[in-house]
Design a protein around this motif. Structure first.
Motif, PDB file in Angstrom:
ATOM      1  N   MET A 257      49.229 -51.333 -75.709  1.00  0.00           N
ATOM      2  CA  MET A 257      48.779 -50.093 -76.324  1.00  0.00           C
ATOM      3  C   MET A 257      49.791 -49.628 -77.358  1.00  0.00           C
ATOM      4  O   MET A 257      50.989 -49.720 -77.169  1.00  0.00           O
ATOM      5  N   THR A 258      49.292 -49.119 -78.480  1.00  0.00           N
ATOM      6  CA  THR A 258      50.174 -48.590 -79.504  1.00  0.00           C
ATOM      7  C   THR A 258      50.096 -47.057 -79.563  1.00  0.00           C
ATOM      8  O   THR A 258      51.095 -46.399 -79.796  1.00  0.00           O
ATOM      9  N   ALA A 259      48.914 -46.493 -79.387  1.00  0.00           N
ATOM     10  CA  ALA A 259      48.761 -45.042 -79.417  1.00  0.00           C
ATOM     11  C   ALA A 259      49.230 -44.448 -78.097  1.00  0.00           C
ATOM     12  O   ALA A 259      48.965 -45.001 -77.028  1.00  0.00           O
ATOM     13  N   PRO A 260      49.940 -43.311 -78.142  1.00  0.00           N
ATOM     14  CA  PRO A 260      50.397 -42.690 -76.896  1.00  0.00           C
ATOM     15  C   PRO A 260      49.254 -42.045 -76.128  1.00  0.00           C
ATOM     16  O   PRO A 260      48.213 -41.715 -76.700  1.00  0.00           O
ATOM     17  N   LEU A 261      49.467 -41.872 -74.841  1.00  0.00           N
ATOM     18  CA  LEU A 261      48.534 -41.121 -74.017  1.00  0.00           C
ATOM     19  C   LEU A 261      48.824 -39.635 -74.173  1.00  0.00           C
ATOM     20  O   LEU A 261      49.986 -39.214 -74.164  1.00  0.00           O
ATOM     21  N   HIS A 262      47.778 -38.838 -74.279  1.00  0.00           N
ATOM     22  CA  HIS A 262      47.927 -37.393 -74.343  1.00  0.00           C
ATOM     23  C   HIS A 262      47.347 -36.797 -73.072  1.00  0.00           C
ATOM     24  O   HIS A 262      46.171 -37.012 -72.745  1.00  0.00           O
ATOM     25  N   PHE A 263      48.177 -36.055 -72.346  1.00  0.00           N
ATOM     26  CA  PHE A 263      47.736 -35.444 -71.094  1.00  0.00           C
ATOM     27  C   PHE A 263      47.026 -34.118 -71.368  1.00  0.00           C
ATOM     28  O   PHE A 263      47.167 -33.519 -72.434  1.00  0.00           O
ATOM     29  N   ALA A 264      46.276 -33.680 -70.366  1.00  0.00           N
ATOM     30  CA  ALA A 264      45.500 -32.450 -70.519  1.00  0.00           C
ATOM     31  C   ALA A 264      46.404 -31.256 -70.780  1.00  0.00           C
ATOM     32  O   ALA A 264      46.026 -30.336 -71.499  1.00  0.00           O
ATOM     33  N   ASP A 265      47.599 -31.241 -70.202  1.00  0.00           N
ATOM     34  CA  ASP A 265      48.603 -30.219 -70.515  1.00  0.00           C
ATOM     35  C   ASP A 265      49.972 -30.762 -70.142  1.00  0.00           C
ATOM     36  O   ASP A 265      50.093 -31.822 -69.506  1.00  0.00           O
ATOM     37  N   ALA A 266      51.013 -30.041 -70.535  1.00  0.00           N
ATOM     38  CA  ALA A 266      52.373 -30.524 -70.341  1.00  0.00           C
ATOM     39  C   ALA A 266      52.740 -30.653 -68.871  1.00  0.00           C
ATOM     40  O   ALA A 266      53.585 -31.473 -68.505  1.00  0.00           O
ATOM     41  N   ARG A 267      52.129 -29.844 -68.013  1.00  0.00           N
ATOM     42  CA  ARG A 267      52.453 -29.928 -66.586  1.00  0.00           C
ATOM     43  C   ARG A 267      52.072 -31.275 -65.996  1.00  0.00           C
ATOM     44  O   ARG A 267      52.747 -31.770 -65.083  1.00  0.00           O
ATOM     45  N   GLU A 268      50.989 -31.847 -66.497  1.00  0.00           N
ATOM     46  CA  GLU A 268      50.583 -33.175 -66.021  1.00  0.00           C
ATOM     47  C   GLU A 268      51.674 -34.199 -66.321  1.00  0.00           C
ATOM     48  O   GLU A 268      51.996 -35.055 -65.490  1.00  0.00           O
ATOM     49  N   ALA A 269      52.224 -34.132 -67.524  1.00  0.00           N
ATOM     50  CA  ALA A 269      53.297 -35.058 -67.904  1.00  0.00           C
ATOM     51  C   ALA A 269      54.534 -34.830 -67.052  1.00  0.00           C
ATOM     52  O   ALA A 269      55.180 -35.791 -66.597  1.00  0.00           O
ATOM     53  N   ALA A 270      54.877 -33.565 -66.805  1.00  0.00           N
ATOM     54  CA  ALA A 270      56.065 -33.260 -66.006  1.00  0.00           C
ATOM     55  C   ALA A 270      55.903 -33.721 -64.568  1.00  0.00           C
ATOM     56  O   ALA A 270      56.836 -34.265 -63.958  1.00  0.00           O
ATOM     57  N   ASP A 271      54.719 -33.525 -63.991  1.00  0.00           N
ATOM     58  CA  ASP A 271      54.481 -33.949 -62.612  1.00  0.00           C
ATOM     59  C   ASP A 271      54.541 -35.468 -62.485  1.00  0.00           C
ATOM     60  O   ASP A 271      55.070 -35.995 -61.499  1.00  0.00           O
ATOM     61  N   LEU A 272      53.983 -36.169 -63.477  1.00  0.00           N
ATOM     62  CA  LEU A 272      54.048 -37.629 -63.446  1.00  0.00           C
ATOM     63  C   LEU A 272      55.485 -38.111 -63.571  1.00  0.00           C
ATOM     64  O   LEU A 272      55.901 -39.045 -62.875  1.00  0.00           O
ATOM     65  N   ALA A 273      56.263 -37.464 -64.426  1.00  0.00           N
ATOM     66  CA  ALA A 273      57.671 -37.842 -64.586  1.00  0.00           C
ATOM     67  C   ALA A 273      58.433 -37.647 -63.284  1.00  0.00           C
ATOM     68  O   ALA A 273      59.265 -38.486 -62.902  1.00  0.00           O
ATOM     69  N   ALA A 274      58.167 -36.545 -62.576  1.00  0.00           N
ATOM     70  CA  ALA A 274      58.844 -36.302 -61.302  1.00  0.00           C
ATOM     71  C   ALA A 274      58.484 -37.371 -60.281  1.00  0.00           C
ATOM     72  O   ALA A 274      59.344 -37.839 -59.523  1.00  0.00           O
TER      73      ALA A 274
END
Length: 220
Positions: free
Chosen positions: A1-18
């Motif tokens: 994949m070349t295009a990044p994934l965009h999450f529904a909101d920033a909290r989704e990204a933070a929770d996945l990172a944790a």
């Protein structure tokens, strides 16, 4: 994949990172299998100390469909929490567990599961028992093999009146799936699989007799 994934909101990204950070804590070379579809991303990991599958989902802002196994560390590095997006790294050779995932459907709920407070209490009691019995061992028996045996005995016990082994509850607690406050939880079964589901993620495992060899390392 070349295009990044965009999450529904920033909290989704933070929770996945944790979640990824907790996986890497148990295995610095951890791999995760990613499945995207239906506006969501499912991330499967296997913390080796628990011998279970941990599942975390995240809502996506843009539709994406793919299935690949990647490095958990590289995926974590590619997450931009404030921007709510992630770069999916190149594929890696998947570990054996990545080829055997829980079914997507056919789940039914099992009775007898305690609430979150009860599950956290069961984990705390098991940890306290392990420490107490470990301290009681004479010096000549305080070996890795003896501690493995002790841990296997304790963490293979089932929770309350359910078939769920305590090691699965311990994994949920250690990965942040059992918060301090009460939340809806459920124990599900499908075929040879059990699944502990919470709003923060799921723990899945094969039941005894399903052909999966289990080993449990003591965690205290």
């Amino acid at each position: 994949m070349t295009a990044p994934l965009h999450f529904a909101d920033a909290r989704e990204a933070a929770d996945l990172a944790a979640f990824l950070a907790r996986l890497i804590h148990y295995d610095r070379a951890a791999a995760v299998r990613l499945q995207a579809g239906g506006g969501a991303l499912a991330v499967f990991g296997r913390p080796p100390s628990f011998e279970v599958l941990a599942i975390r989902t995240a809502r996506l802002a843009d539709p994406a469909v793919f299935d690949r196994t990647v490095s958990a560390g590289e995926l974590l590095e590619g997450i931009e929490e404030t921007a709510g997006k992630a770069v999916v790294p190149d594929m890696v050779t998947g570990p054996p567990w990545a080829g055997v995932l829980p079914p997507r459907g056919g789940w039914r709920e099992l009775p007898g599961l305690p609430d979150v407070t009860g599950m956290r209490g069961a984990v705390a009691a098991a940890v306290a028992e392990f420490r107490a019995r470990d301290e009681e061992l004479p010096p000549e028996r305080r070996t890795r093999a003896e501690r493995d045996r002790l841990g296997r005995e304790i963490w293979s016990r089932t929770l309350a009146e359910t078939p769920l082994p305590l090691r699965a509850v311990h994994a949920a607690h250690s990965l942040g799936f059992l918060p301090p406050q009460e939340v809806p939880v459920a124990l599900l079964t499908a075929g040879t699989w059990l699944r502990l589901r919470t709003p923060y993620g799921s723990i899945a495992l094969r039941t005894p007799g399903s052909g999966l060899t289990l080993s449990v390392r003591p965690l205290a």
